[in-house]
Design a protein around this motif. Sequence first.
Motif, short mmCIF file in Angstrom:
data_model
loop_
_atom_site.label_atom_id
_atom_site.label_comp_id
_atom_site.label_asym_id
_atom_site.label_seq_id
_atom_site.Cartn_x
_atom_site.Cartn_y
_atom_site.Cartn_z
N MET A 1 36.81 2.21 61.25
CA MET A 1 37.27 2.69 59.94
C MET A 1 36.33 2.23 58.83
O MET A 1 35.91 3.03 57.99
CB MET A 1 38.68 2.16 59.68
CG MET A 1 39.31 2.73 58.46
SD MET A 1 39.39 4.50 58.58
CE MET A 1 41.11 4.73 58.69
N ASN A 2 35.93 0.93 58.87
CA ASN A 2 34.98 0.44 57.86
C ASN A 2 33.65 1.16 57.99
O ASN A 2 33.04 1.54 56.98
CB ASN A 2 34.77 -1.07 58.04
CG ASN A 2 36.04 -1.85 57.91
OD1 ASN A 2 37.02 -1.33 57.41
ND2 ASN A 2 36.04 -3.08 58.37
N GLY A 3 33.21 1.36 59.25
CA GLY A 3 31.96 2.07 59.47
C GLY A 3 32.00 3.48 58.90
O GLY A 3 31.06 3.92 58.24
N ALA A 4 33.14 4.16 59.11
CA ALA A 4 33.26 5.54 58.62
C ALA A 4 33.23 5.56 57.09
O ALA A 4 32.57 6.41 56.49
CB ALA A 4 34.55 6.17 59.14
N MET A 5 33.91 4.60 56.45
CA MET A 5 33.91 4.59 54.99
C MET A 5 32.50 4.35 54.45
O MET A 5 32.07 4.99 53.48
CB MET A 5 34.86 3.53 54.44
CG MET A 5 36.33 3.81 54.69
SD MET A 5 36.79 5.50 54.50
CE MET A 5 36.96 5.62 52.76
N ASN B 1 45.10 5.17 66.00
CA ASN B 1 45.70 3.91 65.59
C ASN B 1 45.02 2.72 66.26
O ASN B 1 45.63 1.99 67.05
CB ASN B 1 47.20 3.91 65.90
CG ASN B 1 47.91 2.83 65.16
OD1 ASN B 1 47.35 2.25 64.24
ND2 ASN B 1 49.14 2.54 65.57
N ILE B 2 43.75 2.52 65.96
CA ILE B 2 42.95 1.51 66.63
C ILE B 2 43.20 0.14 66.01
O ILE B 2 43.02 -0.05 64.81
CB ILE B 2 41.46 1.87 66.51
CG1 ILE B 2 41.21 3.24 67.11
CG2 ILE B 2 40.61 0.84 67.20
CD1 ILE B 2 39.97 3.88 66.60
N GLY B 3 43.64 -0.80 66.83
CA GLY B 3 43.82 -2.17 66.36
C GLY B 3 42.66 -3.03 66.80
O GLY B 3 41.72 -2.56 67.44
N ILE C 1 41.02 11.37 63.05
CA ILE C 1 41.12 11.01 64.46
C ILE C 1 41.20 9.50 64.61
O ILE C 1 41.97 8.99 65.44
CB ILE C 1 39.93 11.58 65.26
CG1 ILE C 1 39.90 13.09 65.15
CG2 ILE C 1 40.01 11.17 66.71
CD1 ILE C 1 41.04 13.79 65.81
N ILE C 2 40.42 8.76 63.80
CA ILE C 2 40.46 7.29 63.90
C ILE C 2 41.87 6.79 63.58
O ILE C 2 42.42 5.93 64.26
CB ILE C 2 39.42 6.65 62.97
CG1 ILE C 2 38.00 6.95 63.46
CG2 ILE C 2 39.61 5.15 62.90
CD1 ILE C 2 36.93 6.47 62.53
N MET C 3 42.48 7.37 62.53
CA MET C 3 43.83 6.93 62.17
C MET C 3 44.85 7.43 63.20
O MET C 3 45.84 6.76 63.47
CB MET C 3 44.18 7.46 60.78
CG MET C 3 43.46 6.73 59.69
SD MET C 3 44.12 7.07 58.09
CE MET C 3 43.15 8.46 57.63
#
Lengths: 169, 98
Positions: free
Chosen positions: A28-32, A77-79, A72-74
């Motif tokens: 998620m950080n990478g995508a942002m 739901n990747i922890g 898709i990342i959300m």
Amino acid sequence: MTETLLFYGFGLLSILGALGLILFKHPMNGAMSFVITLISLACLYALLSAKLIFAIQLIVYAGAIMSLILFIIMFLNIGESDLPEERGRWFYLAGGIVAIGPIAILMQRAFKTLPPGETAIVGDGFGGVQEVGMVLFTDWLLPFEIVSILLLVALVGAVVLAGKREVSE
Amino acid sequence: MIHNYLTLSVILFCLGILGVISRRNVFIVFMAIELMLNAANLGFVTLSRLHLSMDGHVLALMVMAVAAAEAALALAVVILLHKHKGKLDTDVFNLLKG
């Protein structure tokens, strides 16, 4: 002068975004941070007087493709526990720099042989919808049609892959 | 100035290759590939500006269309693999290994 400053600002932002993409642990950080790269690349296209590409970069890349990836990342739901443990990451990164560095220097040298060019912003008659459309629908008509078939095939393929499967009796 | 744009394109492309080499998260690998496509696009648009011809812009459009198709398919594959294996590690996806 302003152009040069803008180029260095957006170029630095895009490199920082790309570094964030390959260094952040969570996707998620990478995508942002990749979104930052895409938006600053769009601004660089505007500096190169590519008005249509600037708009399409913002709408299609930063808008559509990245929101699909974020969705898709959300959705998955990747922890923290789902992330792969990347033990050899720094090792591979160092090895990659050693391997890629000479190639990068070679490509840079090759580009140095190009004639120096102006990048002053061109007003009319370059990079607008009309000019790109004229070339796209005359010289590039066949590739354009092939790309449309490719998009159709990708659509059908995605539905077949990700759709619900009927259990055959 | 043209050379600076091309150098930036080379740097971004190499960062994309480094991302593919060094990471094992499927999403990061996928986005690193997108980064390489974007670096190529920057090269196309820059050379188009250098020669004042529109062909580079049309090629950049084609690359974007291919990237959109690739995103749809790749994310479908990722969802499928996540459903089957429950992981996002590229090392787990070895169905084609002999």
